[in-house]
Design an enzyme around this catalytic site. Structure first.
Site, PDB file in Angstrom:
ATOM      1  N   ARG A 190       0.861  -1.187   0.000  1.00 30.63           N
ATOM      2  CA  ARG A 190       0.000   0.000   0.000  1.00 30.63           C
ATOM      3  C   ARG A 190       0.894   1.231   0.000  1.00 30.63           C
ATOM      4  O   ARG A 190       2.116   1.124   0.104  1.00 30.63           O
ATOM      5  CB  ARG A 190      -1.018  -0.008   1.157  1.00 30.63           C
ATOM      6  N   GLY A 191       0.244   2.401  -0.138  1.00 27.04           N
ATOM      7  CA  GLY A 191       1.005   3.629  -0.336  1.00 27.04           C
ATOM      8  C   GLY A 191       1.082   3.861  -1.836  1.00 27.04           C
ATOM      9  O   GLY A 191       1.408   2.937  -2.597  1.00 27.04           O
ATOM     10  N   ALA A 192       0.779   5.105  -2.253  1.00 30.91           N
ATOM     11  CA  ALA A 192       0.556   5.376  -3.677  1.00 30.91           C
ATOM     12  C   ALA A 192       1.704   4.919  -4.595  1.00 30.91           C
ATOM     13  O   ALA A 192       1.474   4.160  -5.548  1.00 30.91           O
ATOM     14  CB  ALA A 192       0.248   6.861  -3.859  1.00 30.91           C
TER      15      ALA A 192
ATOM     16  N   ARG B 287      -7.614  -0.643  -6.723  1.00 33.91           N
ATOM     17  CA  ARG B 287      -7.914   0.485  -5.819  1.00 33.91           C
ATOM     18  C   ARG B 287      -8.098   1.750  -6.671  1.00 33.91           C
ATOM     19  O   ARG B 287      -7.356   1.951  -7.640  1.00 33.91           O
ATOM     20  CB  ARG B 287      -6.786   0.707  -4.788  1.00 33.91           C
TER      21      ARG B 287
ATOM     22  N   GLN C  86      -1.984   2.433   9.980  1.00 31.49           N
ATOM     23  CA  GLN C  86      -0.711   2.516   9.232  1.00 31.49           C
ATOM     24  C   GLN C  86       0.323   3.344  10.005  1.00 31.49           C
ATOM     25  O   GLN C  86       1.523   3.117   9.867  1.00 31.49           O
ATOM     26  CB  GLN C  86      -0.944   3.161   7.851  1.00 31.49           C
TER      27      GLN C  86
ATOM     28  N   ASP D  63      -2.041  10.756  -2.179  1.00 30.08           N
ATOM     29  CA  ASP D  63      -2.464   9.698  -3.115  1.00 30.08           C
ATOM     30  C   ASP D  63      -2.844  10.254  -4.479  1.00 30.08           C
ATOM     31  O   ASP D  63      -2.737   9.570  -5.493  1.00 30.08           O
ATOM     32  CB  ASP D  63      -3.621   8.905  -2.521  1.00 30.08           C
TER      33      ASP D  63
ATOM     34  N   ASN E 256      -5.342  12.305   0.582  1.00 29.31           N
ATOM     35  CA  ASN E 256      -4.417  11.458   1.352  1.00 29.31           C
ATOM     36  C   ASN E 256      -5.264  10.695   2.362  1.00 29.31           C
ATOM     37  O   ASN E 256      -6.497  10.855   2.421  1.00 29.31           O
ATOM     38  CB  ASN E 256      -3.333  12.318   2.026  1.00 29.31           C
ATOM     39  N   LYS E 257      -4.633   9.876   3.152  1.00 29.43           N
ATOM     40  CA  LYS E 257      -5.340   9.019   4.106  1.00 29.43           C
ATOM     41  C   LYS E 257      -6.373   9.794   4.908  1.00 29.43           C
ATOM     42  O   LYS E 257      -6.129  10.918   5.342  1.00 29.43           O
ATOM     43  CB  LYS E 257      -4.297   8.380   5.029  1.00 29.43           C
TER      44      LYS E 257
HETATM   45  O1  MRU Z   1      -4.569   3.123   2.251  1.00 27.61           O
HETATM   46  P1  MRU Z   1      -3.087   3.333   2.146  1.00 27.61           P
HETATM   47  O2  MRU Z   1      -2.323   2.779   3.285  1.00 27.61           O
HETATM   48  O3  MRU Z   1      -2.554   2.895   0.795  1.00 27.61           O
HETATM   49  O4  MRU Z   1      -2.910   4.920   2.195  1.00 27.61           O
HETATM   50  C1  MRU Z   1      -1.637   5.460   2.024  1.00 27.61           C
HETATM   51  C2  MRU Z   1      -1.568   6.912   2.196  1.00 27.61           C
HETATM   52  O5  MRU Z   1      -2.565   7.588   2.369  1.00 27.61           O
HETATM   53  C3  MRU Z   1      -0.202   7.548   2.044  1.00 27.61           C
HETATM   54  O6  MRU Z   1      -0.095   8.680   2.850  1.00 27.61           O
HETATM   55  C4  MRU Z   1      -0.008   7.961   0.579  1.00 27.61           C
HETATM   56  O7  MRU Z   1      -0.235   6.873  -0.274  1.00 27.61           O
HETATM   57  C5  MRU Z   1       1.339   8.511   0.322  1.00 27.61           C
HETATM   58  S1  MRU Z   1       2.591   7.256   0.261  1.00 27.61           S
HETATM   59  C6  MRU Z   1       4.062   7.985  -0.122  1.00 27.61           C
END
Ligand code: MRU
Length: 368
Positions: free
Chosen positions: A68-70, A111, A218, A259, A269-270
């Protein structure tokens, strides 16, 4: 791609920064190698790798947040297309091209919010188009080469982002972050955490404050772990404690990842990031977003057009495997929110720091 860092800051190596396993990697060559995914749902208590043998396992890994993470999602998807090449049997190149396209279309459905997924798959699709008349061996090699390039470019961008943000970090003070925008969310180092790692390595005495990040934690499971692995003093707090912490004056900057960022700077973002931005504004604390150019979506004018993923109610009613809500309760569970651009002090990107007005400056510095 990376311009020279302003002195006295310099890029740090993985060894210097401490070690955390790569979130996603291709181990070995195209014929015998494998796509290795760190299962982040097991962290911080277990380090478990999944050896992906098919595209479905990659899709499931993205969907279930094992990776996970963009930026990491984009790399995983690109490697998933390369995996479709590896497992292709036979010598029919047309068949392989069609399987690679199918894999790409399928991985797109994993996603919806992080634009890096679509950015990486679009890049793989353009390559597939160019490979139409090549042999099976050549197509396989090129798919993996491109996926690895996406990975190595992301790593370079993360270092440049860290260097861009370091001068804005307090020489001595608190920096709050939300969710995980670290090495685990990218090829290495991270975006928001790269800023903290580089500032820490340059001698800034930073205390990192980490929101636990409900509902999937996270922040506590991943960010606190990464920061501690790399020797950064770390304090964990529940999301609803950020306002009272900021009121104490202990937080001097907020830095988060993203994201998807619209042309006007509105940033997804999250979930919970928007609240942190509002709290930061109320307390006069600068709020920074750290992201590579692959996270900017210039095709959308503002944040209202960013698709927000809605996740399973069970993540809230049965968090960490225990029922914590009455049976049948209605649940609101968006995975992301959008912070309006006006709350963002500046962006840290591989092209350096970008300040308002965002509509003009983001396009001028990042649009290719
Ligand atoms: O649902 P996730 O864990 O994929 O969400 C991730 C985030 O919101 C991060 O802050 C974002 O992807 C930036 S990662 C460099």
């Amino acid at each position: 791609m990376t311009s020279s860092p302003p002195l006295p800051y310099r890029p740090i190596s993985s060894v210097e920064a401490g070690r955390t396993p790569l979130a996603i990697d291709w181990v070995g060559d195209v014929a015998t190698g494998s796509l290795r995914m760190l299962d982040q749902t097991k962290l911080p208590t277990e380090i478990l790798f999944i050896d992906c043998q098919d595209v479905e396992t990659v899709w499931e890994g993205i969907k279930m947040l094992r990776v996970r993470g963009a930026p990491a999602i984009g790399i995983a998807a690109a490697m998933g297309v390369a995996l479709a090449g590896k497992i292709h049997q036979g010598t029919d190149a047309t068949d392989l091209i069609s399987k690679a396209r199918k894999a790409s279309d399928y991985l797109r459905t994993s996603r919806p919010t992080a634009v890096n997924l679509f950015w990486a798959l679009d890049r793989m699709n353009r390559l597939i188009d160019r490979l139409q008349s090549e042999s099976v061996t050549k197509i396989r090699e090129e798919l993996l080469r491109e996926a690895r390039l996406i990975q190595s470019e992301d790593r370079d961008m993360c270092i440049a982002i860290g260097l861009a943000g370091t001068p804005r970090m307090p020489k001595q003070g608190g920096v709050l972050t939300h969710c995980n925008a670290g090495a685990l969310a990218t090829a290495d180092f991270g975006t928001a955490l790269s800023v903290i790692f580089h500032a820490h390595a340059a001698g800034h005495q930073i205390k990192a404050y980490v929101d636990e990040t409900r509902p999937l934690l996270q922040g506590s499971r991943l960010t606190a772990w990464e920061l501690m692995q790399r020797g950064v003093p770390t304090t964990l707090l529940c999301d609803n404690m950020a306002a009272s912490l900021m009121r104490t004056g202990k937080v001097h900057a907020v830095v988060v990842g993203a994201d998807r960022i619209a042309a006007n700077g509105d940033t997804a973002n999250k979930i919970g990031t928007y609240g942190v931005a509002v709290i930061a504004r109320a307390h006069g604390v600068p709020f920074y977003v750290a992201a590579p150019s692959s996270t900017f979506d210039f095709s959308i004018a503002d944040g209202s057009q960013i698709p927000i993923e809605i996740r399973d109610a069970k993540e809230i009613t049965h968090g960490m495997g225990k029922q914590t809500a009455p049976e049948g309760v209605d649940v609101y569970n968006p995975a992301f929110d959008v912070t309006p651009a006006e709350y963002i002090t500046a962006f840290f990107t591989e092209a350096g720091e970008i300040a308002p007005p965002y509509l003009e400056n983001l396009a001028a510095r990042l649009r290719k």
